[in-house]
Design a protein around this motif. Structure first.
Motif, PDB file in Angstrom:
ATOM      1  N   LEU A 143       0.826  -1.207   0.000  1.00 37.85           N
ATOM      2  CA  LEU A 143       0.000   0.000   0.000  1.00 37.85           C
ATOM      3  C   LEU A 143       0.862   1.259   0.000  1.00 37.85           C
ATOM      4  CD1 LEU A 143      -2.874   1.144   0.120  1.00 37.85           C
ATOM      5  CD2 LEU A 143      -2.778   0.943   2.618  1.00 37.85           C
ATOM      6  N   PHE A 144       0.669   2.090  -1.026  1.00 32.08           N
ATOM      7  CA  PHE A 144       1.371   3.355  -1.164  1.00 32.08           C
ATOM      8  C   PHE A 144       0.357   4.495  -1.074  1.00 32.08           C
ATOM      9  CE2 PHE A 144       4.055   0.175  -2.921  1.00 32.08           C
ATOM     10  CZ  PHE A 144       5.363   0.596  -2.717  1.00 32.08           C
ATOM     11  N   HIS A 145       0.854   5.675  -0.698  1.00 37.66           N
ATOM     12  CA  HIS A 145      -0.044   6.803  -0.437  1.00 37.66           C
ATOM     13  C   HIS A 145       0.420   8.025  -1.220  1.00 37.66           C
ATOM     14  CE1 HIS A 145      -1.374   4.347   3.006  1.00 37.66           C
ATOM     15  NE2 HIS A 145      -0.086   4.146   3.194  1.00 37.66           N
ATOM     16  N   THR A 146      -0.423   8.472  -2.147  1.00 37.46           N
ATOM     17  CA  THR A 146      -0.103   9.695  -2.879  1.00 37.46           C
ATOM     18  C   THR A 146      -0.859  10.894  -2.321  1.00 37.46           C
ATOM     19  OG1 THR A 146      -1.746   9.012  -4.534  1.00 37.46           O
ATOM     20  CG2 THR A 146       0.579   8.576  -5.021  1.00 37.46           C
ATOM     21  N   LEU A 147      -1.852  10.659  -1.471  1.00 37.60           N
ATOM     22  CA  LEU A 147      -2.524  11.738  -0.753  1.00 37.60           C
ATOM     23  C   LEU A 147      -1.755  12.030   0.528  1.00 37.60           C
ATOM     24  CD1 LEU A 147      -5.265  13.399  -0.937  1.00 37.60           C
ATOM     25  CD2 LEU A 147      -6.098  11.828   0.820  1.00 37.60           C
ATOM     26  N   PRO A 148      -1.511  13.297   0.858  1.00 35.86           N
ATOM     27  CA  PRO A 148      -0.830  13.591   2.126  1.00 35.86           C
ATOM     28  C   PRO A 148      -1.645  13.090   3.310  1.00 35.86           C
ATOM     29  CG  PRO A 148      -0.929  15.545   0.725  1.00 35.86           C
ATOM     30  CD  PRO A 148      -1.815  14.526   0.092  1.00 35.86           C
ATOM     31  N   SER A 149      -0.946  12.685   4.351  1.00 40.34           N
ATOM     32  CA  SER A 149      -1.618  12.252   5.575  1.00 40.34           C
ATOM     33  C   SER A 149      -2.104  13.460   6.363  1.00 40.34           C
ATOM     34  CB  SER A 149      -0.664  11.430   6.443  1.00 40.34           C
ATOM     35  OG  SER A 149       0.384  12.250   6.938  1.00 40.34           O
ATOM     36  N   ALA A 150      -3.009  13.196   7.298  1.00 36.87           N
ATOM     37  CA  ALA A 150      -3.466  14.260   8.197  1.00 36.87           C
ATOM     38  C   ALA A 150      -2.293  14.834   8.977  1.00 36.87           C
ATOM     39  CB  ALA A 150      -4.530  13.710   9.148  1.00 36.87           C
ATOM     40  N   ALA A 151      -1.340  13.978   9.344  1.00 29.44           N
ATOM     41  CA  ALA A 151      -0.163  14.455  10.078  1.00 29.44           C
ATOM     42  C   ALA A 151       0.678  15.400   9.236  1.00 29.44           C
ATOM     43  CB  ALA A 151       0.676  13.265  10.540  1.00 29.44           C
ATOM     44  N   MET A 152       0.826  15.111   7.947  1.00 30.10           N
ATOM     45  CA  MET A 152       1.578  16.003   7.065  1.00 30.10           C
ATOM     46  C   MET A 152       0.902  17.358   6.946  1.00 30.10           C
ATOM     47  SD  MET A 152       2.564  13.247   4.075  1.00 30.10           S
ATOM     48  CE  MET A 152       3.303  14.437   2.969  1.00 30.10           C
ATOM     49  N   ARG A 153      -0.414  17.347   6.787  1.00 29.85           N
ATOM     50  CA  ARG A 153      -1.160  18.607   6.668  1.00 29.85           C
ATOM     51  C   ARG A 153      -1.065  19.415   7.965  1.00 29.85           C
ATOM     52  NH1 ARG A 153      -6.812  17.626   6.032  1.00 29.85           N
ATOM     53  NH2 ARG A 153      -6.939  19.854   5.531  1.00 29.85           N
ATOM     54  N   ALA A 154      -1.217  18.735   9.085  1.00 27.49           N
ATOM     55  CA  ALA A 154      -1.150  19.434  10.370  1.00 27.49           C
ATOM     56  C   ALA A 154       0.239  20.013  10.611  1.00 27.49           C
ATOM     57  CB  ALA A 154      -1.545  18.488  11.494  1.00 27.49           C
ATOM     58  N   ASP A 155       1.283  19.249  10.304  1.00 28.21           N
ATOM     59  CA  ASP A 155       2.650  19.737  10.483  1.00 28.21           C
ATOM     60  C   ASP A 155       2.924  20.945   9.591  1.00 28.21           C
ATOM     61  OD1 ASP A 155       3.075  17.772  12.333  1.00 28.21           O
ATOM     62  OD2 ASP A 155       4.403  16.550  11.088  1.00 28.21           O
ATOM     63  N   ALA A 156       2.404  20.900   8.371  1.00 28.62           N
ATOM     64  CA  ALA A 156       2.583  22.041   7.468  1.00 28.62           C
ATOM     65  C   ALA A 156       1.943  23.294   8.060  1.00 28.62           C
ATOM     66  CB  ALA A 156       1.969  21.721   6.102  1.00 28.62           C
ATOM     67  N   LEU A 157       0.753  23.141   8.615  1.00 28.93           N
ATOM     68  CA  LEU A 157       0.062  24.281   9.217  1.00 28.93           C
ATOM     69  C   LEU A 157       0.837  24.822  10.409  1.00 28.93           C
ATOM     70  CD1 LEU A 157      -2.320  26.190   9.563  1.00 28.93           C
ATOM     71  CD2 LEU A 157      -3.559  24.349  10.723  1.00 28.93           C
ATOM     72  N   MET A 158       1.336  23.939  11.268  1.00 29.42           N
ATOM     73  CA  MET A 158       2.065  24.384  12.457  1.00 29.42           C
ATOM     74  C   MET A 158       3.360  25.097  12.081  1.00 29.42           C
ATOM     75  SD  MET A 158       0.027  23.716  14.858  1.00 29.42           S
ATOM     76  CE  MET A 158      -1.518  22.799  14.884  1.00 29.42           C
ATOM     77  N   GLN A 159       4.035  24.649  11.035  1.00 30.13           N
ATOM     78  CA  GLN A 159       5.253  25.334  10.601  1.00 30.13           C
ATOM     79  C   GLN A 159       4.947  26.765  10.174  1.00 30.13           C
ATOM     80  OE1 GLN A 159       7.665  23.300   7.730  1.00 30.13           O
ATOM     81  NE2 GLN A 159       7.901  21.458   8.986  1.00 30.13           N
ATOM     82  N   VAL A 160       3.855  26.940   9.455  1.00 31.28           N
ATOM     83  CA  VAL A 160       3.482  28.285   9.015  1.00 31.28           C
ATOM     84  C   VAL A 160       3.091  29.149  10.210  1.00 31.28           C
ATOM     85  CG1 VAL A 160       1.784  29.599   7.693  1.00 31.28           C
ATOM     86  CG2 VAL A 160       2.825  27.569   6.696  1.00 31.28           C
ATOM     87  N   LEU A 161       2.344  28.581  11.149  1.00 32.37           N
ATOM     88  CA  LEU A 161       1.954  29.351  12.331  1.00 32.37           C
ATOM     89  C   LEU A 161       3.184  29.762  13.144  1.00 32.37           C
ATOM     90  CD1 LEU A 161      -1.233  27.421  13.520  1.00 32.37           C
ATOM     91  CD2 LEU A 161      -1.102  29.524  12.174  1.00 32.37           C
ATOM     92  N   MET A 162       4.154  28.850  13.248  1.00 32.12           N
ATOM     93  CA  MET A 162       5.397  29.199  13.953  1.00 32.12           C
ATOM     94  C   MET A 162       6.129  30.326  13.232  1.00 32.12           C
ATOM     95  SD  MET A 162       7.135  25.708  15.397  1.00 32.12           S
ATOM     96  CE  MET A 162       8.380  26.683  16.261  1.00 32.12           C
ATOM     97  N   ALA A 163       6.190  30.235  11.896  1.00 33.88           N
ATOM     98  CA  ALA A 163       6.876  31.272  11.127  1.00 33.88           C
ATOM     99  C   ALA A 163       6.208  32.631  11.307  1.00 33.88           C
ATOM    100  CB  ALA A 163       6.908  30.884   9.647  1.00 33.88           C
ATOM    101  N   LYS A 164       4.912  32.622  11.532  1.00 35.53           N
ATOM    102  CA  LYS A 164       4.170  33.869  11.729  1.00 35.53           C
ATOM    103  C   LYS A 164       4.028  34.234  13.211  1.00 35.53           C
ATOM    104  CE  LYS A 164       1.619  33.538   7.408  1.00 35.53           C
ATOM    105  NZ  LYS A 164       2.270  34.752   6.857  1.00 35.53           N
ATOM    106  N   ARG A 165       4.641  33.438  14.085  1.00 31.81           N
ATOM    107  CA  ARG A 165       4.683  33.697  15.530  1.00 31.81           C
ATOM    108  C   ARG A 165       3.290  33.677  16.166  1.00 31.81           C
ATOM    109  NH1 ARG A 165       9.512  38.298  16.066  1.00 31.81           N
ATOM    110  NH2 ARG A 165      11.069  37.082  14.901  1.00 31.81           N
ATOM    111  N   PHE A 166       2.466  32.774  15.679  1.00 31.99           N
ATOM    112  CA  PHE A 166       1.178  32.506  16.319  1.00 31.99           C
ATOM    113  C   PHE A 166       1.368  31.277  17.206  1.00 31.99           C
ATOM    114  CE2 PHE A 166      -0.937  34.315  12.279  1.00 31.99           C
ATOM    115  CZ  PHE A 166      -0.921  35.595  12.794  1.00 31.99           C
ATOM    116  N   SER A 167       1.545  31.474  18.492  1.00 37.38           N
ATOM    117  CA  SER A 167       1.908  30.355  19.374  1.00 37.38           C
ATOM    118  C   SER A 167       0.758  29.841  20.218  1.00 37.38           C
ATOM    119  CB  SER A 167       3.057  30.779  20.297  1.00 37.38           C
ATOM    120  OG  SER A 167       2.678  31.907  21.085  1.00 37.38           O
ATOM    121  N   ARG A 168      -0.291  30.645  20.388  1.00 34.36           N
ATOM    122  CA  ARG A 168      -1.432  30.219  21.205  1.00 34.36           C
ATOM    123  C   ARG A 168      -2.608  29.894  20.283  1.00 34.36           C
ATOM    124  NH1 ARG A 168      -2.139  35.314  24.993  1.00 34.36           N
ATOM    125  NH2 ARG A 168      -2.055  36.221  22.885  1.00 34.36           N
ATOM    126  N   LEU A 169      -3.125  28.679  20.413  1.00 37.73           N
ATOM    127  CA  LEU A 169      -4.147  28.194  19.512  1.00 37.73           C
ATOM    128  C   LEU A 169      -5.368  27.728  20.292  1.00 37.73           C
ATOM    129  CD1 LEU A 169      -1.756  25.907  17.432  1.00 37.73           C
ATOM    130  CD2 LEU A 169      -2.195  28.347  17.078  1.00 37.73           C
TER     131      LEU A 169
END
Length: 390
Positions: A143-169
């Protein structure tokens, strides 16, 4: 005399080329499990009937475009099972004619197909289920996955929030299983990147928010602690659209609504993406969606593997796909490849609104010893997948 020799040579070459074309035919099955969509508050975003299938068809066309020069051809056999129908029987039928299968089904149904005796030597591509567990403890060798996982999407969002200094969610999550799975991914990712979720609420309204959002949502969010961004876990597109601009505190929203991490969006225009989108619109008459992109990528993975190896043997293609030599141009600015420990396609994640790309992850500054793309999702040291260990 020379003319006759040249004519004979050209005739022989043409005969050999035709023989080569007859030899390299790669057939792929596309299996879709139709489902009854959950009731939502608005029907403004109907699900296309050919969602996913159109992406596979574009991938087939792209493969054919380059493959004809090499004597390669591609066949796509589409099968759709009605809600409650016999998915396993349909899978067996497709697997009887080809070891290559693209699946558009739920996570549990994908595992059922992958566990079939007929599927053990097949290459199955998940183009629909984002559940991280399929790439982790419940992974399968075939089984291979070409759709990103929920973890990948969440990590991408957190990286952007960190870059923008949004630390409280703060977090608002729906009751649907997909909502809860994405909420879990957001919690895990916030902890991973050192961000704090200060408060949570579960959405349980059944009132008509089209009329009541401006009265109900402020009261619903009034008790949330101080936060910089409100995260929304609404993967069924039910209530998230009514949250923005109605919150008690004037805060941006992100997650399933607002700034959204996606596999693909019409607003991605760089790196040749606009050309991919225009080809898709010409074929399907609509914009490309996440599942379309995942199905397109699955077809292109097989096309790239056949082009490089010249083989239609699934064992040889699997070995090449998992090798360091494999790369796929995915129109996201970086070559994409597979994680050899769980079969997930590495790929950048655009963070988008309806009208523009905000940023793309991985964000500059998030480093990794292997690939910055591995900062998104389950990394090798934390993986519980053992099926890919040879």
């Amino acid at each position: 005399m020379n003319f006759l020799v040249k004519s004979a040579a050209l005739l022989a070459f043409g005969t050999m080329a035709c023989a080569a074309q007859a030899e390299a035919i790669l057939a792929v099955g596309y299996l879709k499990q139709a489902v009854v969509a959950p009731a939502v508050l608005s029907n403004l975003d109907p699900v296309p009937e050919t969602l996913g299938v159109d992406g596979a068809r574009l991938g087939q066309a792209d493969n054919q475009s380059s493959g004809r020069f090499l004597g390669h051809s591609y066949v796509l056999d589409v099968s759709e099972v009605d809600p409650g129908g016999d998915l396993l029987a349909a899978a067996r039928t497709l697997l009887a004619t080809s070891p290559y299968l693209i699946l558009d089904a739920s996570a549990d149904d994908i595992l059922r197909v992958a566990d079939l005796p007929e599927a053990q030597d097949a290459l199955i591509f998940n183009a629909s289920a984002q559940e991280t567990r399929l790439r982790d403890a419940e992974c399968r060798r075939n089984l291979f996955h070409t759709l990103p996982s929920a973890a990948m999407r969440a990590d991408a969002l957190m990286q952007v929030l960190m870059a923008k200094r949004f630390s409280r969610l703060a977090l608002v999550a729906g009751e649907h299983p997909a909502d809860r799975a994405f909420a879990d991914a957001l919690r895990r990712s916030a902890a991973k990147f050192g961000l704090k979720i200060t408060g949570e609420r579960e959405w349980r309204f059944d009132a008509d928010m089209r009329r009541n959002a401006s009265q109900e949502v402020p009261l619903f969010t009034q008790d949330l602690p101080e936060h910089d961004v409100l995260l929304i876990a609404d993967e069924t597109n039910d209530f998230g659209r009514y949250i923005a601009y109605n919150t008690w505190l004037p805060r941006p929203v992100a997650g399933s609504e607002g700034m959204v991490p996606v596999a693909w969006s019409r607003v991605v225009e760089q790196w040749g993406a606009a050309q991919l989108q225009s080809r898709f619109v010409k074929l399907a008459g609509r914009d490309m969606k996440n599942r379309d992109y995942a199905a397109w990528a699955a077809m292109r993975v097989l096309g790239e593997a056949l082009t490089r190896t010249g083989s239609t043997d699934p064992a040889q293609l699997r070995a090449y796909i998992l090798s360091p030599e494999f790369e796929l141009a995915g129109f996201k600015g970086r070559p994409m490849s597979f994680r050899h420990w769980n079969g997930q396609l590495r790929q950048p994640i655009p963070l988008v609104t309806d009208r523009a790309v905000v940023m793309q992850a991985p964000v500059e500054g998030f480093l990794h010893q292997r690939s910055e793309l591995d900062t998104l999702g389950i990394d090798l040291p934390e993986s519980r997948c053992t099926a890919f260990k040879e």
